[in-house]
Design an enzyme around this catalytic site. Structure first.
Site, mmCIF file in Angstrom:
data_model
loop_
_atom_site.group_PDB
_atom_site.id
_atom_site.type_symbol
_atom_site.label_atom_id
_atom_site.label_comp_id
_atom_site.label_asym_id
_atom_site.label_seq_id
_atom_site.Cartn_x
_atom_site.Cartn_y
_atom_site.Cartn_z
ATOM 1 C CG ASP A 33 -2.041 0.992 1.132
ATOM 2 O OD1 ASP A 33 -2.024 1.811 0.200
ATOM 3 O OD2 ASP A 33 -2.942 0.952 1.991
ATOM 4 C CG ASP A 34 -0.157 4.735 0.031
ATOM 5 O OD1 ASP A 34 -0.967 4.317 -0.810
ATOM 6 O OD2 ASP A 34 -0.470 5.552 0.924
ATOM 7 C CB CYS A 73 -6.432 3.188 -1.670
ATOM 8 S SG CYS A 73 -6.553 1.665 -0.845
ATOM 9 N NE ARG A 77 -6.097 -1.013 -1.660
ATOM 10 C CZ ARG A 77 -5.151 -1.607 -0.924
ATOM 11 N NH1 ARG A 77 -5.357 -2.774 -0.385
ATOM 12 N NH2 ARG A 77 -4.007 -1.004 -0.704
ATOM 13 C CE LYS A 129 -6.223 0.419 2.207
ATOM 14 N NZ LYS A 129 -5.320 1.576 2.055
ATOM 15 C CG HIS A 131 -9.965 1.268 1.250
ATOM 16 N ND1 HIS A 131 -8.977 2.194 1.113
ATOM 17 C CD2 HIS A 131 -11.081 1.963 1.605
ATOM 18 C CE1 HIS A 131 -9.444 3.397 1.373
ATOM 19 N NE2 HIS A 131 -10.726 3.278 1.682
ATOM 20 C CB SER A 154 -6.632 3.626 4.880
ATOM 21 O OG SER A 154 -6.781 3.506 3.499
ATOM 22 C CG HIS A 228 -1.884 3.900 3.867
ATOM 23 N ND1 HIS A 228 -2.266 4.686 4.928
ATOM 24 C CD2 HIS A 228 -2.669 4.266 2.828
ATOM 25 C CE1 HIS A 228 -3.245 5.495 4.533
ATOM 26 N NE2 HIS A 228 -3.502 5.263 3.263
ATOM 27 C CG ASP A 280 -2.485 0.965 -2.943
ATOM 28 O OD1 ASP A 280 -1.296 1.311 -2.769
ATOM 29 O OD2 ASP A 280 -3.425 1.456 -2.292
ATOM 30 C CG ASN A 281 -1.823 4.404 -4.242
ATOM 31 O OD1 ASN A 281 -2.880 4.002 -3.759
ATOM 32 N ND2 ASN A 281 -0.858 4.895 -3.481
ATOM 33 C CE LYS A 301 -2.801 7.694 -1.177
ATOM 34 N NZ LYS A 301 -2.763 7.071 0.165
#
Ligand code: MG
Length: 454
Positions: A33-34, A73, A77, A129, A131, A154, A228, A280-281, A301
């Site tokens: 994540d991130d 995010c 996903r 996660k 989301h 998150s 994240h 994810d980004n 992001k």
């Protein structure tokens, strides 16, 4: 008698070949994540040590041009699990992600990788996660997963009353600052979730799932909470990296990847399991030292500059995928189509944007050339074909209230200029015309889904 013997022999032959037939390929997707394009050693990070991901890359196929289908995010996903640009499922909009008070979520009629593979007899698990919605119809167990362990959204959501502003991006965030719940199979087991040991516990859960399901095909969607913000690491990793708490969290995630690979080796499943690692980004740059790096790519992001959507992508299946580096243009939606192809599952009867990566992974064949569309929310901002990328609008990820529109679009050659520094629109009107044509064709057939993020 002779024909009866022959029949028996043929029967035995087909029985034994059925026994010897290769079992369906397992699929494991590990989603950070991130995590930015520049945050792993094998993608050039000078300060973060990621020996397990580096090994995965040296034994597998490392992508230089791998994208996610959204700059933040939730839509990213949704695209990964459905193989569709998020605009089609309604999982994008001006409110950029789902919040705890959002009423929408991934529509139940969307077919996820888990739905399709479960139908083919795969065991399915979602760890980490989610989301993609907390209401009935959108939750992991409603979307094809038989097993779930993790957080609903998150780790910076659901801040506790009185939490000082800026806590989530702090190098020392308060451990009890967020009330986000940890659940197993849809039931809350800990609230607030103890975040320092999340990566460790996710990993134990993933190892247990693989070990328990080793005799049947399985699909594991392992979506990490980190890096994240707020960033936490367990005592074994905290304060150990050169990159501060961000580096600590990434190095623990790298350890986790090593545990998954070791488990697949120990169970004899490595050669029959496709593992794909990505993020994810891009990095959340406004978080400063806690925000990661997109390396040589522009912005991060939240933006449709390369740093927002081009991410690390590593495919691993020793003995099946020839080690190397590929410059082929691929994206997260392709993982949907690839997983369904490997499982022999039928594609759903809706527009799917991913293509099967198997020819590239297993035979080093080039993929068909196709445009890639960069959306910010529900607006198409840019399009890439081959080395060329045209921006119709630009806006940095955070802090620029309105987008700049570009007529004619900005044009960059990402081969010559991966950092998007030199606009060459003036010199290549024919390239712009070709890209505009592709955008027109994409939009002509597009049916946007009912917006879910309001
Ligand atoms: Mg993210």
């Amino acid at each position: 008698m002779k024909s009866a013997c022959l029949g028996l022999a043929l029967g035995l032959l087909s029985f034994s070949s059925a026994l010897c037939a290769a079992p369906p390929t397992n699929v494991v997707i590990i989603f950070a994540d991130d995590l930015g394009y520049g945050d792993l050693s094998c993608y050039g990070s000078p300060t973060i040590h990621t020996p397990n991901l580096d090994r995965m890359a040296s034994e597998g196929l490392r992508f230089t041009d791998f994208y996610v289908a959204a700059e933040v995010c939730t839509p990213s996903r949704a695209a990964l699990l459905t193989g569709r640009y998020p605009i089609r499922s309604g999982m994008c909009g001006t409110r950029r992600v789902l919040f705890p008070n959002s009423e929408g979520g991934l529509p139940s009629e969307e077919v996820t990788i888990a739905d399709a593979l479960k139908d083919k007899g795969y065991a399915t698990a979602q760890i980490g996660k989610w989301h993609l919605g907390i209401h009935e119809g959108s939750r992991p167990l409603d979307q094809g997963f038989e097993h779930q362990f993790g957080l609903p959204y998150s780790n910076d959501m659901d801040g506790r009353p009185g939490l000082p502003k800026g806590s989530s991006g702090s190098p020392t965030p308060p451990e009890d600052g967020w009330n986000v719940a940890l659940s197993r199979d849809g039931k809350i087991i800990e609230q607030p979730a103890v975040q320092t040991t999340l990566t460790k516990r996710y990993t134990e859960e993933a190892v247990k799932f693989i070990t328990e399901k080793k005799d049947k095909p399985f699909f594991l969607y392992f979506a990490h909470t980190f890096p994240h913000v707020p960033l936490f690491a367990s005592p074994d990793f905290k304060g150990k990296s050169r990159g501060g708490i961000f580096g600590d969290a990434v190095e623990e995630l790298d350890w986790s990847v090593g545990q998954i690979m070791a488990t697949l080796r120990a169970t004899g499943l490595a050669e029959n399991t496709l593992v794909f690692f990505t993020s994810d980004n891009g990095p959340w740059l406004i978080m400063g030292n806690q925000g990661g790096s997109a390396g040589l790519l522009k912005d991060g992001k939240g933006s449709t500059w390369e740093g927002g959507m081009r991410v690390p992508g590593i495919a691993w299946q020793p003995g099946r995928i020839k080690p190397g580096v590929t410059h082929e243009l691929a994206n997260s939606m392709d993982l949907f189509t690839t997983a369904l192809t490997l499982a022999g599952a039928k594609k759903p009867d809706v527009p799917v944007d991913g293509v099967d990566l198997s020819p590239l992974l297993y035979e080093a064949k080039a993929l068909p050339q196709r445009p890639f569309f960069y959306y910010r929310g529900d607006k198409l901002f840019a399009c890439r074909i081959g080395e060329w990328k045209a921006h119709f609008s630009t806006q940095i990820g955070y802090g620029q209230p309105k987008a700049d529109a570009h007529v004619p679009p900005l044009l960059f050659n990402l081969g010559l200029d991966p950092s998007e520094k030199r606009n060459v629109a003036k010199d290549h009107p024919e390239v712009i015309a070709q890209i505009e044509e592709a955008v027109k064709a994409h939009q002509a057939n597009l049916v946007p889904g009912k917006p879910q993020l309001q």
